[in-house]
Motif scaffolding. Structure first.
Motif, PDB file in Angstrom:
ATOM      1  N   LEU A 492       0.810  -1.217   0.000  1.00  0.00           N
ATOM      2  CA  LEU A 492       0.000   0.000   0.000  1.00  0.00           C
ATOM      3  C   LEU A 492       0.845   1.269   0.000  1.00  0.00           C
ATOM      4  CD1 LEU A 492      -2.943  -0.756   2.460  1.00  0.00           C
ATOM      5  CD2 LEU A 492      -3.046  -0.536  -0.014  1.00  0.00           C
ATOM      6  N   CYS A 505      -6.572  -2.310  -3.126  1.00  0.00           N
ATOM      7  CA  CYS A 505      -7.588  -1.953  -2.133  1.00  0.00           C
ATOM      8  C   CYS A 505      -8.835  -2.820  -2.285  1.00  0.00           C
ATOM      9  CB  CYS A 505      -7.953  -0.474  -2.273  1.00  0.00           C
ATOM     10  SG  CYS A 505      -6.626   0.656  -1.776  1.00  0.00           S
ATOM     11  N   LEU A 545      -3.844   6.243   2.268  1.00  0.00           N
ATOM     12  CA  LEU A 545      -5.160   6.102   1.652  1.00  0.00           C
ATOM     13  C   LEU A 545      -5.879   7.438   1.564  1.00  0.00           C
ATOM     14  CD1 LEU A 545      -6.382   2.755   3.249  1.00  0.00           C
ATOM     15  CD2 LEU A 545      -5.368   3.118   1.004  1.00  0.00           C
ATOM     16  N   SER A 549      -6.719   9.559  -2.064  1.00  0.00           N
ATOM     17  CA  SER A 549      -8.140   9.814  -2.310  1.00  0.00           C
ATOM     18  C   SER A 549      -8.390  11.219  -2.833  1.00  0.00           C
ATOM     19  CB  SER A 549      -8.960   9.611  -1.031  1.00  0.00           C
ATOM     20  OG  SER A 549      -8.892   8.266  -0.609  1.00  0.00           O
ATOM     21  N   SER A 562      -9.848   3.307  -1.975  1.00  0.00           N
ATOM     22  CA  SER A 562      -9.082   3.636  -0.765  1.00  0.00           C
ATOM     23  C   SER A 562     -10.012   3.923   0.403  1.00  0.00           C
ATOM     24  CB  SER A 562      -8.185   4.838  -1.038  1.00  0.00           C
ATOM     25  OG  SER A 562      -7.278   4.567  -2.085  1.00  0.00           O
TER      26      SER A 562
END
Length: 1640
Positions: A492, A505, A545, A549, A562
């Motif tokens: 990630l 994800c 994340l 986004s 995410s």
């Protein structure tokens, strides 16, 4: 005629027709033969057999077709054949097959197929015949062998018992076969024999002889093998080698096991050698697979010896480049992979030892092929590969490093296979998963370009395959869950895997949800210190994340993915977040669903994410957790150096997180680290850093300013080494960028910090440090930078500081000591920008800053304000417009800059809200209002509108509005500016000025004046490009001004307008003229001079001027003259040369201003049109057949003049008064000018003037009359009439000889519909024309009156009787066109006044029947009109009036059914339908005979090539149905023959014939004989339909009715049709012949 003789004759005719040249006809003949065979198979087969025997010289293509027909009949009726017939067929087919020694494939194949078909039942007889031609010691015919081979496949159980004897006879022949063709046939036979033997043995439970075994054939097959392999396989002929190898495959299963073991060392190399000799190798691979299966089945040990060569050859086949996606190529790959499966099952170690080293070769195809084989054996030999998993995994290390895209695809496919068989659970499986994620992270634009059509399709690219594979693992392969979780979390946070975030994800969400189902309360992520997996921390996951986004639609929608993962991991991020995120994250996802990448407002989305972060921090409310999160965010900042947008968002997240932190030491430390680590050379990062400091300052203003000030005081600006190592050797440019970033930071701190705290720090800290950064001292002298980027930073920050000060509640009491300094600085920046281009937002930001500064104390000096306005206007107004294709960003910058200028001017005006202050602002704008450049005028008027609106909104009437006239005079002429936008703004200015006056007069702000409000409705007229509309609107505006202008302002207004007459913009000059005239008319006394004697001088003066006000004055003069001397003025103007020039036309229109005067003028013009001769006849050449008609001048001039007069809107009352006279006179004038030429002198003038601008339009006698009529109707209130005629093309038709009658009819129809009350007078004017000496006038008037009867209005107005009498009087007119139109009119009563038809029925029917016999020509148009009229009237007359005429009409119209003219066929057939409808329920036998007689032509003409005829037939047949008294037939007509429905003619005709023969069997002979008449029709489609109809009749007739038909005659007629030139006709004839078997 007996059945046999009939069928034989039919078969013979068809067999004779088999030689037709058209392939489709040949096929139809064959189908007919098959149809005969379906009914009488034995006779048909016998006739075919006899025909072939008797016609030895018949060419083989035709023999082939007969044999194929015989095969079809035999196959379908094999059970009905007796032995004698079977024997005859066998002998014939055998003879046909072997007659030619040379190969004639189609012919011999057809004969062979017949034998095979017979052999399905009579295998013994066929074998007997074949064996008679298969004698020992003599080579048989090729197709004898092929027949035996095919028979062995089609009848396995019947043929295999013969195999032993066949093989024993055939084996000695193998050595005798010297030709390759013969050898190929032997090989094919051996292949099929072996396959049938294997099938027989495999199904012994169904076999007649269960004692048969493989070894039964072993000896014979062994002998054959020796010859095929040792001799024939060495041939140079490729076809033979392929045939041999195809045979060896199934033969290998029948060889004795010891023989097979013995031969394998030779057999396998021999087969493998064929790979090098043949391009298409699928047969080789298939045979090799069969041999390998045979070897494995006997437990051969020789395979081990041959294994290396086998693997090498097979591997080479897999690695061969694919030249195409043909079935042969695909089949070969499948067969090769099947061979690998066989080898993998028996020798897995040897296979892997051979295969895996190939993964490390330099050849791409070798690597790809090896991977494909590996994937296949992993899937197909899973049990054998189980113990080899570690070895295989270790061998994949090198392919994982390969950069070739094809290899990558193959590797991903291998990994997919491994996952399904548990490989990835072994040590080393993690590397496979990491590789898969790497491929998911490939950017889409990095995919290799396709190099040619042979490349794989784009959908198979590496990334898409990898993504789908990862989804597959996580969703459907259950055993992979423990492998993927939590291992995938590792990927990630590393930036190199950003491209794979979406699939990662989504996969993690699915895996996490599965884990939650197993244990709802446990943490999903277990951080085990002993684990080899290095998992990211919760802070790292949350930061990563949330940051990605911010660009939610990149990477296939990674924002939503995410956020979903964040939601699933809420407990692992922090235990308290679950409940809050359960409500906030779905709202964010819903917002993303509502938008797309193009529609998403980025700032709004980022703000939502920051609110989400702020809300989450508040829920956690843990300073330690918050500080740790901020540390992680700072750590991740360098990861986003390549994505500025995401990095700036992360900066905002850092600021938000620090704002929530309570530890000030941590906050200051993080801010210091940010300043030290920032990449100042990247200007895109400045905004992010500044936003971070601004957001942080919301909670920590003092700490933020302190940290910035310490940084400003540092050695960062010195070029020598400073205290920060990152600033070593920093160039001057880099230092400027640092300054710019710091200045922006101060601006954002000011605009975001609490307002109550900013005022105290604005000058002392914020501005002081900003300017310290902006300027430096050299030898004690302050030097300001010229760097535009740094200037922009300062301007933007100053604007933000001023904005913050002004928005403070204490701004009114704030004394800004540095105001003048800042204003001067901003104006320097504005003046420094290029005046003609706009590339940076510096001037916009500077003007916005000045706007805020103006409102602060102390006030600016007058000269400073003047300079500010002058400088800003010059900086913005002169900017050149951007081209239309310029991007939207530039347009947005320009609009923002203009709004900033508006705000600045409003702010200045607010300081002096008096008429004098307004006058000062307008004087600043005045040079731009009168600029020669349109865009500058438009901008100036727009600014003026803003200022006037603002002034009105803030009006305090303390002094008189003394300069109203001056301002109105300045703006009002601009209502006609060349630029539409300027016009609109000018009206707005006048509008606000009038309301200002009302305000000064004491009216309230919300008062709305009706007169002033009318200006808003007039704005639409300014958009129209028509100058007449534009200046009419200006006149209306002037009227509004005149009504609301105070008397004391009139002089100043007029003086100002007089100055505008010399405006360079001619439109404005003309507008000034219009407004002056209007004002003088409304508010003063103005007399026009009466000088009738200057008429000619006036006309000549008009030629030399184009000024509008001069033309207007001339129009007034002419009007006065005409009101006193109408006839003289009209006569004078008619004497003007034709065509009238524009000035003369204008003067004619001016005569329409006064209704009474206009009536006199129109009356005079009509008198000259009606009384004078319309044309003269003359011959252009002495020998010309017909004289030319030439228009006379005076009526032509009067027509043109009348058109001009009625074109004027004011002529309406006069036109209404003279409506009927104008209409009738102009309509008759049109009729007299159709085809009429101009006089020669005018023709020459027209030719000379074609390129001149003086002539407005071409002069044509007929067009001028039509235009005058059209204009008169418009002016007389008949707009609907004009529009309807226009829509129907009637005006154009009126002008042409061919379409004149139609045009008159359309005009009459429109008049009846929209101008009914005017018809009595119009009719009165036209009824008397029946005695006109001009035939064209009689035709036109008759056409008009005839069409009126098509409307009920004549009945409503009680005009019907007089109209009928007038038309009846015209029935004897010598002109056929008039007589035809009379019938048309009488027929129109059916639609116009249907209730009156019964009253006048006998009269109408008599007239129509008389029309049928009109003249000597049986196909006259009068007769056609009579038939059409009868069709309309029949359903409406009294039933008692019909019986006496129906039969006469039916007999009279019957010849027209087959007329060569389409319209006659169509109308007569449709009339026949109406006749039938009239007889419904009361059809006499005499008329029924006519119905039956018409049935055949109606059915056949359904195939008429003309659609109207076919449509008429549909209607007529539907009407005939009830009279036939057959419900089924009537239902068929109604179902199939509805208008608009497609008709399957064959299906329909079949249905009709079925019902006819069921309910009317006695009509068979009559119907067939009538159909025979159409066998000779001139229309091909009808000629083809006739035998088709006959065939269906025969198909559905009963044998007992056969006597009605002369079969000989019918067959003879069909036989003649077989020679028709049209292939479709011949085909239908052949089809019908096939059906005649029913009569046998």
């Amino acid at each position: 005629m007996t059945t046999r003789s009939c069928v034989k004759k039919l078969s013979t005719i068809l067999l004779d027709a088999i030689t037709d040249k058209d392939p489709l006809v040949q096929e139809q003949v064959c189908s007919a033969l098959c149809a005969l065979g379906e009914s009488q198979p034995e006779i048909t087969l016998s006739t075919c057999e006899e025909h072939l025997r008797q016609h030895e010289k018949l060419a083989h293509p035709y023999r082939t077709m007969i044999l194929r027909a015989m095969e079809t009949v035999v196959s379908n009726h094999i059970s009905e054949l007796d032995k004698d017939m079977a024997r005859a067929i066998i002998l014939l087919a055998s003879s046909e097959m072997t007659k030619a020694k040379d190969l004639v494939c189609d012919w011999q194949q057809a004969a062979s197929s017949v034998l095979v078909a017979v052999g399905k039942r009579f295998v013994g007889m066929v074998m007997e015949e074949m064996l008679s031609k298969f004698q020992p010691g003599v080579l048989p015919h090729c197709f004898v062998l092929q027949t035996l081979a095919n028979l062995s496949i089609s009848n396995v159980f019947g043929m295999v018992p013969f195999l032993t004897s066949v093989l024993s006879t055939m084996l000695p022949m193998l050595g005798m076969a010297k030709h390759d063709t013969m050898r190929v046939v032997f090989c094919c036979a051996l292949q099929h024999f072996s396959e049938s033997a294997l099938e027989y043995v495999a199904n012994l439970d169904q076999a007649p002889d269960p004692t048969v075994r493989k070894d039964t054939f072993a000896s014979d097959i062994s002998s054959a093998y020796d010859i095929l392999f040792h001799q024939w396989l060495q041939s140079r002929e490729a076809k033979l080698r392929l045939a041999v190898v195809e045979a060896l495959g199934p033969m290998s299963h029948l060889l004795p096991s010891e023989k097979l073991e013995e031969q394998l060392p030779k057999l396998l190399p021999g087969v493998l050698a064929l790979y090098k000799k043949h391009a298409e190798t699928s047969h080789v691979s298939k045979s090799l697979g069969q041999i390998l299966e045979a070897a494995v089945s006997v437990g051969s040990r020789m395979l081990d010896v041959q294994l290396d060569s086998l693997l090498t050859a097979l591997h080479a086949q897999i690695c061969v480049p694919v030249e195409s996606s043909s079935p042969l190529v695909t089949t070969n790959r499948k067969e090769v992979l099947r061979c690998f499966t066989i080898l993998a099952c028996c020798s897995p170690e040897r296979l892997l030892a051979f295969l895996l080293p190939k993964l490390d070769t330099s050849n791409e195809r070798t690597r790809v092929g090896s991977l494909q084989v590996l994937r296949h054996v992993i899937n197909s030999a899973a049990a054998q590969m189980e113990v080899k998993k570690p070895f295989i995994l270790s061998s994949m290390r090198l392919p994982l490093l390969d950069t070739n895209s094809k290899v990558k695809r193959a590797v991903v496919q291998v990994i997919s296979a491994m996952a399904h068989h548990g490989y990835l659970e072994q040590p080393g499986g993690e590397a496979m998963l990491e590789y898969l994620v790497q491929q998911c992270a490939l950017p889409p634009d990095a995919e290799p370009q396709k190099t040619g059509p042979l490349e794989e399709p784009p959908a198979d690219n590496v990334r898409e395959i990898s993504v789908s594979t990862l989804y597959l693992f996580s969703t459907t392969v259950d055993r992979m869950s423990e492998v993927l979780w939590p291992y995938l979390l590792e990927f990630l946070t590393p930036v190199r895997y950003t491209g794979a975030l979406t699939p990662l994800c989504k996969s993690l969400v699915h895996l996490a949800q599965k884990k939650q189902e197993k244990g709802a309360d446990a943490l999903l992520i277990q951080y085990d210190s002993d684990s080899k997996v290095t998992l990211p921390s919760p802070y790292a996951i949350a930061t990563r994340l949330l940051t990605v986004s911010s660009s939610p639609y990149l990477g296939d929608g990674r924002g939503a993915a995410s956020l979903c993962l964040l939601s699933v991991l809420h407990r692992d991020i922090h235990p308290w977040l679950g409940q809050r995120w359960a409500t906030t994250i779905p709202l964010l996802l819903e917002y993303l669903d509502e938008h797309t990448a193009e529609t998403l407002p980025q700032k709004e989305w980022e703000e939502k994410l920051l609110v989400f972060l702020r809300d989450s921090l508040a829920v956690v409310s843990d300073n330690t957790w918050t500080c740790q999160l901020s540390l992680e965010m700072c750590k991740q900042l360098p990861c986003y150096n390549g994505t500025p947008q995401e990095k700036n968002f992360l900066y905002k997240c850092v600021g938000t997180t620090l704002g929530a932190a309570s530890n000030k030491d941590v906050v200051r430390k993080r801010l210091q680290e940010l300043l030290e680590a920032a990449r100042y050379q990247d200007e895109a990062e400045h905004e992010g850093l500044a936003c971070c400091f601004g957001i942080c300052a919301i909670s920590h203003l003092d700490d933020t300013l302190t940290q910035l000030e310490e940084f400003v005081r540092s050695d960062v600006f010195r070029k020598s080494i400073g205290i920060f190592s990152i600033f070593k050797d920093r160039s001057e440019n880099e230092v400027e960028k640092v300054k710019g970033a710091l200045i922006l930071c101060y601006g954002h701190v000011a605009v975001r910090a609490p307002r109550e705290l900013v005022l105290a720090r604005a000058e002392s800290d914020i501005l002081r440090n900003m300017f310290q950064c902006f300027s430096t001292k050299v030898l004690g002298i302050k030097v300001e930078t010229k760097d535009p980027a740094l200037q922009l930073c300062l301007v933007q920050s100053v604007y933000m500081v001023c904005q913050a000060i002004c928005s403070s509640a204490q701004a009114g009491s704030f004394h800004f000591s540095r105001k003048a300094e800042l204003v001067a600085q901003m104006m320097d920046f504005i003046k420094g920008e290029p005046p003609n281009s706009l590339r940076t937002p510096i001037r916009k930001k500077a003007m916005l800053a000045c706007t805020h500064l103006i409102s602060l104390e102390p006030a600016l000096e007058e000269q400073v304000r003047t300079d500010m306005v002058h400088g800003c206007l010059h900086s913005v107004m002169a900017v050149l417009p951007e081209p239309a294709e310029e991007d939207g960003c530039q347009e947005s910058l320009y609009l923002d800059t203009m709004h900033a200028l508006e705000d600045l001017l409003r702010s200045l005006l607010q300081r002096n809200l008096t008429p004098q202050g307004l006058q000062i602002m307008v004087e600043h704008l005045n040079p731009w209002i009168k600029s020669p450049r349109g865009y500058e005028r438009a901008r100036a008027l727009g600014l003026s509108t803003c200022l006037l609106q603002f002034f009105l909104e803030h009006l305090h009437a303390l002094v008189p509005f003394h300069n109203l006239g001056l301002l109105v005079g300045l703006f009002s002429p601009r209502c006609a500016d060349l630029w539409p936008a300027t016009r609109q703004e000018a009206v707005n200015c006048v509008y606000y000025l009038l309301y200002l006056q009302l305000g000064y007069e004491g009216f309230s702000h919300d008062y709305r004046d009706d007169v002033a409000e009318r200006l808003l409705t007039l704005k639409d007229g300014l958009v129209h490009p028509d100058p007449a509309i534009l200046f009419h609107t200006c006149h209306s505006i002037a009227q509004v001004i005149a009504k609301r202008l105070p008397p004391d302002q009139l002089i100043s207004l007029l003086l100002t307008l007089f100055e505008s007459l010399g405006d360079p913009d001619k439109n404005c000059s003309r507008a000034a003229t219009v407004m002056i005239n209007c004002l003088l008319k409304e508010r003063g006394t103005m007399l026009l001079e009466k000088v009738p004697e200057v008429m000619s001088v006036l006309c000549s003066k008009l030629q030399g001027t184009r000024e509008e006000h001069v033309l207007q004055a001339a129009q007034h003069s002419v009007h006065i003259l005409a009101s006193q001397h109408c006839a003289a003025v009209v006569t004078s103007l008619l004497g003007s040369p034709l065509p009238f020039d524009s000035h003369i036309c204008t003067l004619w229109r001016a005569l329409a201003v006064e209704p009474s005067l206009c009536t006199q003028v129109l009356g005079l013009l009509l008198e000259k049109i009606n009384r004078d001769v319309p044309f003269k006849e003359s011959r252009a050449f002495l020998l010309s057949s017909a004289p030319d008609r030439v228009a006379t001048l005076l009526p032509l001039a009067a027509t043109c003049a009348l058109h001009e007069v009625v074109s004027a809107p004011a002529s309406g009352p006069a036109v209404l008064e003279l409506y009927s006279q104008l209409f009738a006179g102009l309509l008759l004038r049109v009729s007299c000018t159709v085809g009429v030429q101009l006089p020669r002198n005018l023709q020459a003038k027209e030719r000379r003037a074609t390129s001149s601008a003086v002539v407005s339009k071409a002069l044509d006698p007929c067009s001028s009359a039509v235009d005058a009529l059209r204009a008169a109707l418009l002016r007389g209130g008949s707009e609907d009439v004009v529009q309807r005629v226009e829509l129907e093309g009637g005006w154009e038709s009126l002008r042409t000889s061919a379409g004149h009658e139609d045009g008159v009819a359309r005009l009459a129809s429109a008049m009846a519909k929209f101008a009914g009350p005017r018809l009595p007078l119009v009719m009165k004017a036209l009824l008397g024309t029946h005695s006109s000496v001009y035939e064209v006038q009689r035709i036109t008037s008759t056409a008009f009156l005839a069409e009126l009867l098509n409307s009920n209005v004549v009945n409503d107005l009680m005009l019907l009787e007089s109209l009928l009498d007038n038309l009846a009087a015209r029935q004897k007119d010598p002109c056929a066109s008039v007589r035809r139109l009379v019938l048309h009119g009488l027929a129109n009563i059916a639609s116009g006044s249907p209730d009156k038809v019964r009253t006048h029925g006998p009269q109408l029917l008599t007239a129509m029947i008389g029309g049928l016999d009109d003249g000597d020509d049986p196909h006259s148009l009068v007769a056609l009109e009579a038939m059409a009229g009868l069709g309309k009237l029949l359903g409406l007359v009294e039933p008692r009036d019909l019986p006496s005429v129906l039969l006469h009409i039916a007999i009279r119209i019957r010849p027209f059914f087959d007329s060569e003219k389409t319209e006659f066929r169509s109308v007569s057939i449709r009339l026949f339908g109406h006749l039938n409808y009239a007889c419904h329920g009361n059809c006499e036998d005499v008329f029924l005979e006519q119905v039956i007689g018409g049935l055949v032509p109606l059915l056949l003409h359904l195939r008429d090539s003309q659609a109207p005829v076919a449509g008429a037939c549909r209607f007529a047949l539907r009407m005939c149905g009830p009279n036939l008294e057959c419900e089924e037939l009537e239902a068929a007509f109604q179902k199939h023959l509805q208008d608009g429905r497609s008709l399957h003619f064959g299906e329909f005709l079949n249905t009709v014939c079925k019902h006819l023969m069921r309910y009317f069997p006695d009509l068979l002979g009559r119907l067939v004989s009538t159909s025979l008449f159409y066998f000779k029709s001139s229309w091909e489609d009808v000629r083809a339909a006739a035998p088709m109809f006959t065939g269906f009749l025969v198909l559905h007739s009963e044998p007992q009715h056969q006597a009605q038909v002369d079969l000989e005659q019918l067959i003879t007629a069909l036989q003649l049709l077989l020679k028709d030139p049209a292939p479709t006709v011949r085909g239908k004839a052949a089809e019908t012949l096939g059906r005649l078997v029913k009569f046998s």
